[in-house]
Design an enzyme around this catalytic site. Sequence first.
Site, PDB file in Angstrom:
ATOM      1  N   GLY A 134       1.326  -1.168  -0.115  1.00  0.00           N
ATOM      2  CA  GLY A 134       0.017  -0.071  -0.214  1.00  0.00           C
ATOM      3  C   GLY A 134       0.681   1.238   0.606  1.00  0.00           C
ATOM      4  N   THR A 186       1.559   3.275  -2.799  1.00  0.00           N
ATOM      5  CA  THR A 186       1.043   4.416  -3.070  1.00  0.00           C
ATOM      6  C   THR A 186      -0.437   5.105  -2.887  1.00  0.00           C
ATOM      7  OG1 THR A 186       1.509   3.333  -5.072  1.00  0.00           O
ATOM      8  CG2 THR A 186      -0.451   4.673  -5.372  1.00  0.00           C
ATOM      9  N   VAL A 187      -1.416   3.514  -2.057  1.00  0.00           N
ATOM     10  CA  VAL A 187      -2.075   4.221  -1.504  1.00  0.00           C
ATOM     11  C   VAL A 187      -2.296   5.050  -0.317  1.00  0.00           C
ATOM     12  CG1 VAL A 187      -4.528   3.507   0.245  1.00  0.00           C
ATOM     13  CG2 VAL A 187      -3.459   2.529  -2.076  1.00  0.00           C
ATOM     14  N   LYS A 197       7.400   9.212  -8.312  1.00  0.00           N
ATOM     15  CA  LYS A 197       7.492   8.013  -8.493  1.00  0.00           C
ATOM     16  C   LYS A 197       8.795   7.328 -10.293  1.00  0.00           C
ATOM     17  CE  LYS A 197       5.106   3.136  -8.166  1.00  0.00           C
ATOM     18  NZ  LYS A 197       5.581   2.773  -6.886  1.00  0.00           N
ATOM     19  N   THR A 243       7.145   0.590 -12.503  1.00  0.00           N
ATOM     20  CA  THR A 243       6.513  -0.554 -13.634  1.00  0.00           C
ATOM     21  C   THR A 243       5.732  -0.583 -14.501  1.00  0.00           C
ATOM     22  OG1 THR A 243       7.678  -2.439 -12.379  1.00  0.00           O
ATOM     23  CG2 THR A 243       6.263  -3.191 -13.978  1.00  0.00           C
ATOM     24  N   ASP A 271       0.079   3.504 -11.094  1.00  0.00           N
ATOM     25  CA  ASP A 271       0.239   4.091  -9.269  1.00  0.00           C
ATOM     26  C   ASP A 271       0.781   5.548 -10.376  1.00  0.00           C
ATOM     27  OD1 ASP A 271      -0.595   2.539  -8.421  1.00  0.00           O
ATOM     28  OD2 ASP A 271       1.551   1.352  -7.749  1.00  0.00           O
ATOM     29  N   ARG A 286      -4.339  -1.589   6.321  1.00  0.00           N
ATOM     30  CA  ARG A 286      -4.795  -3.183   6.716  1.00  0.00           C
ATOM     31  C   ARG A 286      -4.974  -3.538   5.713  1.00  0.00           C
ATOM     32  NH1 ARG A 286      -9.505  -4.634  11.428  1.00  0.00           N
ATOM     33  NH2 ARG A 286      -9.007  -6.512  11.262  1.00  0.00           N
ATOM     34  N   TYR A 298      -9.490  -1.683   5.497  1.00  0.00           N
ATOM     35  CA  TYR A 298      -9.563  -2.583   4.816  1.00  0.00           C
ATOM     36  C   TYR A 298     -10.238  -1.498   3.586  1.00  0.00           C
ATOM     37  CZ  TYR A 298     -10.462  -5.996   1.507  1.00  0.00           C
ATOM     38  OH  TYR A 298     -10.465  -6.749  -0.034  1.00  0.00           O
ATOM     39  N   GLN A 321      -9.940   4.798  -5.234  1.00  0.00           N
ATOM     40  CA  GLN A 321     -11.516   6.089  -5.615  1.00  0.00           C
ATOM     41  C   GLN A 321     -11.761   7.141  -4.215  1.00  0.00           C
ATOM     42  OE1 GLN A 321     -13.876   4.048  -7.392  1.00  0.00           O
ATOM     43  NE2 GLN A 321     -12.999   2.601  -8.235  1.00  0.00           N
TER      44      GLN A 321
END
Length: 229
Positions: free
Chosen positions: A15, A17-18, A38, A42, A55, A173, A202, A208
């Site tokens: 996670g 990037t999140v 970044k 990839t 990402d 999570r 989670y 989004q």
Amino acid sequence: MLKYLFVTGTDTAVGKTVVSQALLQHLAALNHSAVGYKPVATGDKLTADGWRNQDALLLQSLSDPIRPYREISPVTLPGDMRGIYNGEPMDFALMSNGLHQLSRQAQTVIIDGHGGWQSILPDYRSYSEWVVHEKLPVVMVIGIQTGCINHAILTAQAIATDGLRLVGWVANRINPGLAHYAEVLEVLRKKIPAPQIGELPYLPRAQQRNLAGYVDLSAVMALKARLTA
């Protein structure tokens, strides 16, 4: 606020990037300009413009100001990853130049790492060598899953051994069914030598959502104040 924050993870797919998204959204809510970066991505999709990474595209969309894709992600590796470990030198200067260019566009650059701390690049160097070269402060993302305590402690130790400052960590999570979640977090709070600056539940389709409220950079801001006092 620190000029740079490098986001690493205890492993791939935990996670990073999140969390980078959450940091960018949090800074935007504070009216603090920030851009995502970044340096090595990839490619998920081959387009007419070349490989594009989802990402990196997300970071681009959240940046203030918006910058061209090549500024957000100067190095994009083939999506299938076959044959990339070929000894071809990685251009650290290109990565550094991109970082410094973005730093002139915004108050903070959020740098989304690639894999874990010791992720290996095509020329067999560790990605962390570039982070050390730039002396970047580090935020560690811990994907809460089986084995994460061991991975988190080892990653924190590696960052310290490399002479860099771990300024905070975020719990993500990624396994909603993990037993003893609260106990795992308590162990991490006792064992990781840096403040917890966020906790993400989670969240399906997290890309989004507005994640600004799941992180708190006040401890990082306080560190900046102490360092400049």
